[in-house]
Every structure is written in C-alpha cells, then in structure tokens.
Scaffold this active site. Sequence first.
Site, short mmCIF file in Angstrom:
data_model
loop_
_atom_site.label_atom_id
_atom_site.label_comp_id
_atom_site.label_asym_id
_atom_site.label_seq_id
_atom_site.Cartn_x
_atom_site.Cartn_y
_atom_site.Cartn_z
N LYS A 22 25.66 9.67 30.60
CA LYS A 22 24.37 8.97 30.46
C LYS A 22 24.11 8.57 29.00
O LYS A 22 23.74 7.44 28.72
CB LYS A 22 23.23 9.89 30.94
CG LYS A 22 21.85 9.40 30.56
CD LYS A 22 20.75 10.34 30.99
CE LYS A 22 20.42 11.45 30.03
NZ LYS A 22 19.54 11.12 28.92
N ASN A 23 24.29 9.54 28.10
CA ASN A 23 23.91 9.26 26.72
C ASN A 23 24.90 8.38 25.97
O ASN A 23 24.65 7.97 24.84
CB ASN A 23 23.67 10.58 25.96
CG ASN A 23 22.41 11.26 26.48
OD1 ASN A 23 21.61 10.67 27.20
ND2 ASN A 23 22.24 12.54 26.13
N CYS A 115 7.63 13.35 24.01
CA CYS A 115 7.86 13.75 25.40
C CYS A 115 7.82 15.26 25.46
O CYS A 115 7.60 15.91 24.43
CB CYS A 115 9.18 13.19 25.92
SG CYS A 115 10.61 13.92 25.14
N ARG A 120 9.72 13.78 18.87
CA ARG A 120 10.67 12.67 18.92
C ARG A 120 10.25 11.47 18.08
O ARG A 120 10.01 10.37 18.60
CB ARG A 120 10.97 12.30 20.37
CG ARG A 120 11.36 13.53 21.18
CD ARG A 120 12.01 13.22 22.47
NE ARG A 120 13.40 12.84 22.33
CZ ARG A 120 14.18 12.55 23.35
NH1 ARG A 120 13.71 12.59 24.56
NH2 ARG A 120 15.43 12.22 23.15
N ASP A 306 21.25 19.97 24.93
CA ASP A 306 21.17 19.53 26.33
C ASP A 306 21.78 20.55 27.31
O ASP A 306 21.73 20.35 28.53
CB ASP A 306 21.86 18.17 26.51
CG ASP A 306 21.10 17.06 25.82
OD1 ASP A 306 19.93 17.27 25.47
OD2 ASP A 306 21.69 15.98 25.61
N ARG A 398 17.33 11.16 36.73
CA ARG A 398 17.47 10.35 35.52
C ARG A 398 18.83 10.53 34.89
O ARG A 398 19.36 9.61 34.27
CB ARG A 398 16.41 10.75 34.49
CG ARG A 398 15.01 10.51 34.93
CD ARG A 398 14.07 10.85 33.83
NE ARG A 398 14.41 10.05 32.65
CZ ARG A 398 13.64 9.92 31.59
NH1 ARG A 398 12.50 10.55 31.54
NH2 ARG A 398 14.02 9.18 30.59
N1 EPU Z 1 14.51 13.01 14.62
C1 EPU Z 1 13.72 12.72 13.54
N2 EPU Z 1 13.54 11.41 13.23
C2 EPU Z 1 14.12 10.40 13.93
C3 EPU Z 1 14.93 10.71 15.02
C4 EPU Z 1 15.11 12.04 15.34
O1 EPU Z 1 13.18 13.62 12.89
O2 EPU Z 1 13.92 9.24 13.57
C5 EPU Z 1 14.72 14.43 14.99
C6 EPU Z 1 14.27 14.74 16.42
O3 EPU Z 1 12.90 15.01 16.48
C7 EPU Z 1 15.13 15.93 16.75
C8 EPU Z 1 16.45 15.61 16.03
O4 EPU Z 1 16.11 14.67 15.02
O5 EPU Z 1 14.57 17.08 16.16
C9 EPU Z 1 17.56 15.07 16.89
O6 EPU Z 1 17.09 13.98 17.66
P1 EPU Z 1 18.01 12.75 18.01
O7 EPU Z 1 17.47 11.53 17.38
O8 EPU Z 1 19.44 13.09 17.74
O9 EPU Z 1 17.78 12.64 19.58
P2 EPU Z 1 17.87 11.28 20.41
O10 EPU Z 1 18.93 10.45 19.79
O11 EPU Z 1 16.54 10.71 20.59
C10 EPU Z 1 19.76 12.00 22.06
C11 EPU Z 1 19.89 12.21 23.54
C12 EPU Z 1 19.14 13.49 23.93
C13 EPU Z 1 19.75 14.65 23.16
C14 EPU Z 1 19.65 14.37 21.66
C15 EPU Z 1 20.29 15.44 20.79
C16 EPU Z 1 20.08 9.98 24.43
C17 EPU Z 1 19.51 8.92 25.28
N3 EPU Z 1 19.34 11.08 24.26
O12 EPU Z 1 18.37 11.84 21.81
O13 EPU Z 1 19.41 13.68 25.32
O14 EPU Z 1 19.06 15.84 23.46
O15 EPU Z 1 20.30 13.11 21.35
O16 EPU Z 1 21.63 15.60 21.11
O17 EPU Z 1 21.18 9.85 23.94
C18 EPU Z 1 19.02 14.49 27.48
O18 EPU Z 1 20.03 13.89 27.84
O19 EPU Z 1 18.43 15.33 28.22
C19 EPU Z 1 18.48 14.24 26.15
C20 EPU Z 1 17.23 14.56 25.81
#
Ligand code: EPU
Length: 420
Positions: A22-23, A115, A120, A306, A398
Amino acid sequence: MDSFLIKGGVPLHGEVEISGAKNAVLPIMAATLLTPEPCVIHRVPQLSDVRFMTQILEWLGAKARLDGGALRIEARRIKGHADYDLVRKMRGSICIMGPLLGRLRKAVVSLPGGCVIGARPINLHLKAFAALGAKIRIESGYVEASAKKLVGGPMFLGGRAGSTVLGTANAMMAAVLAEGVTFIESAACEPEVVDLANFLIAMGAKIQGAGSPTITITGVSQLHGAEHEVIPDRIEAATFAIAAGATNGEIVLKGARADHLRAVIDKLNEAGVVVERRGADLVARRNGRLQAVDVTTLPYAGFPTDVQAQMMALMALTPGISIITERIFESRFMHVSELARLGAEIEIEGPSAIVKGGKPLSGAPVMASDLRASAALVVAGLAARGTTQVNRVYHLDRGYEQMDVKLRRLGARIQRIEES
Ligand code: EPU
C-alpha cells in the site's frame, strides 16, 4: 459498516500471497501525474486507499483503468487543485503535491489534518518545496506551493521522529523536474521510497542513493511513461507472520522479502517465532514457547511503527513483561484499550506500553480505530478463546487486501458481517 466475526483458537496453516505494498503504490500512483504519457503499474492491491487515490487522480484529470492486477494511468492534462473532500479521506493523498508542483509549478491542496495516530504535520514536505524555490502560502485550510521555476539545492528532512517517508517522496517527485541537482539529506530509507525512486528512474528521472539517508537528484526537463511492479507489502507479511506465531500455526508468506523485514524477523525470532526463507518465499512458525521481548519503533531499518500494534497483540499472549515503545507517532496506542477488552493487561507510561502477557485472551466485541490497530485486534481475536467481533473493519480494508478471505484460506474461522 462491516465487521469481522472471529472464532478464535485455530492454528493457521497454509500459504498466503503477499499483496503489493500500500505505502509504495500510493506515491507511485501520484508519480504518474509527472508525465502526460501512460504508465502501467503491476501488482496493485485492491484496497480502499488505492480506490481513493484513483478518485483523486481522476478528479485531477487523469484517466485510470484497472486491468487484472495492472493499473493504467494516463495524466495527459491535469489541474493542480485538490479539494478538502478528496484529501480528508486519506492522509497519504498529500503525496500528490510534489508531482503537481513538479509538473505544473503550482499545487493547491487542502491541508490533510491529523488522525488518530498523531498530529501528522507536513512542515517537512513544505520545507522541501521551499528548498526548491517554491513559495508556500497557507490560507483557508489550503496549502499552496508555487514557483516560476524549481531549482535544485540541498535540503535537510530530519524531524523530531527521524525523517519523513511521504515528505521524502514529495521532495523526490518535485525535484526530478527541477533545474540542477538536489541533495536530500536525512532522507527516509524505507523500501517504499526505493520503490518510488525505481519507478521515477524508469520514467527517465536521474536519482542516486535512494534507500540511504542522502539522495541525489539531477533534474531532467521531462519524464516519459513507464511500467513498474510494486514491491510486496512488508507490513502485511509481518502481520501474517505474527498471526502464525499467535495461533501456533505455520504460514508460508508467498513473495515476501526478507531484506525488507530484517528488524521484524529479528524480533520475532527473539520472541520464539521463526521466520525463514523457503525458496522464493518466507515461512513463519512458532519455535517452542513464546518469549516476552521489548520493542522500540524506529525509522527503517528499525522496527516499523506499522507493526507495533500487531506485536503488542502477540506480547499480550506471551508470558512475561514486554515494553513496547512508540517513537514515530505519539498517540499510536488506540488498540490498548480494545486489547484490554479481550483480557490483555497493558499500561501506558508516556511513549511506552507495558504489557503483562500470558493471561489467556477471551473473545469480546471490539472497535477498530485505525488500520494497524484493527490488524492487532484481528490477531488477538484469532488467538482468543470464544468469539471476537471486530467492528469498523473499513479501516482494515484501507490497507489489507481481502484479509478475511486470506485468513479463511489459512483455516481461520472468520466471517465478514456486511452492513448496508
Ligand atoms: N513528521 C513531521 N513533519 C512532517 C512529516 C512528518 O514532523 O512534515 C513526523 C510525523 O509526525 C511522524 C514522523 O515524522 O512523527 C514520521 O512520519 P512520516 O512523514 O514518515 O509518515 P507518513 O509519510 O505520513 C508513512 C506511511 C505510514 C507510516 C509512516 C512511518 C504512507 C501512506 N503512510 O506515513 O503508514 O506509519 O510512513 O513509517 O506511506 C499505515 O500504513 O498504517 C501508515 C500509517
């Protein structure tokens, strides 16, 4: 809203085909916006998040067609504005912003908001766009990034919890069409970032170092259509491996990649669940008694956030005390109170959950709060005595392709109760 009815206590045996990740597929779908030419993506999992992303791409003007497991997307003419109603359904939709900025030099996207798993924020995404010369404006719930021209340069994407996966994806997708060379420092190293980079390279992008903390991108003037096969879903594979351990069964994880699962395999081995290679597949089975282990989630190659909830379900079944520390998302413990309904003894102390495991779990009605929390409740329900009803499984749909069907093939007594 659908729910799952699980009659627990059956050891799971057999083979399960691991779906596309998915990711990985979500940012790859977004990347098709970077070219007017058609792209074909193989091993696309049938998930509601994939359907949401398809709707977003179509709303932006792309044409999408699903043909078996292959998704063909052609984004000949697109607009650069995505509404609240589209974006709010899925936080991952923020990854359309990089390609829109790259191709159109302007992206206006509704702020995705938080969320249940945490705040996030998207500050690091915006920092990346600004480093490429984009002006950022936030107004009336929308974020706008625009630039006359994008120019590559150095950027640092480390945040308080390490790097950002989708932020790195967005930075790469905007930088591939920028002038000059971009250096992403403290880039996310997740396999999904590498998969996206491979797709972009197949489209004609020049990217080096994906999978390491430094990614170098030399901008090109245009990209072309490409064909790509998505990597297998390491989180789905980990979830089924844990289900094998929790039910004392043996599951062949068809197509799962050990090189994407090192931290999980290591921890499961320590916990008494062997995951080993068998030909092109992995096989997971219990190795004697379960052992309590401590787990801390970290960015890749550390233990994935995850898989934290599913691991907690396993530890709830394991005699002894296990400390599970969440370092990526501050509120990702919504499953704790639901696991408690099944009889688990878990206390939250700051970023850690202290699991006093080993008491037999007994079935109860529980409520899924997010995707991985739902998976944890299913794992716990499969091992519990009696019947567990997991409500609101739309969260599961999802991110897990036909989880109920796959579990049934492994011998689980699981039924989907459809509610209109
Ligand atoms: N963060 C910031 N600023 C930003 C972006 C992120 O402070 O601009 C922080 C977040 O709050 C968090 C950390 O950085 O504490 C990591 O977040 P990240 O941005 O890596 O998460 P994401 O890219 O939004 C993806 C996956 C998530 C998975 C995370 C971490 C997708 C669609 N989602 O989210 O997947 O948990 O990376 O590996 O790729 C899931 O599949 O259940 C899921 C939530």
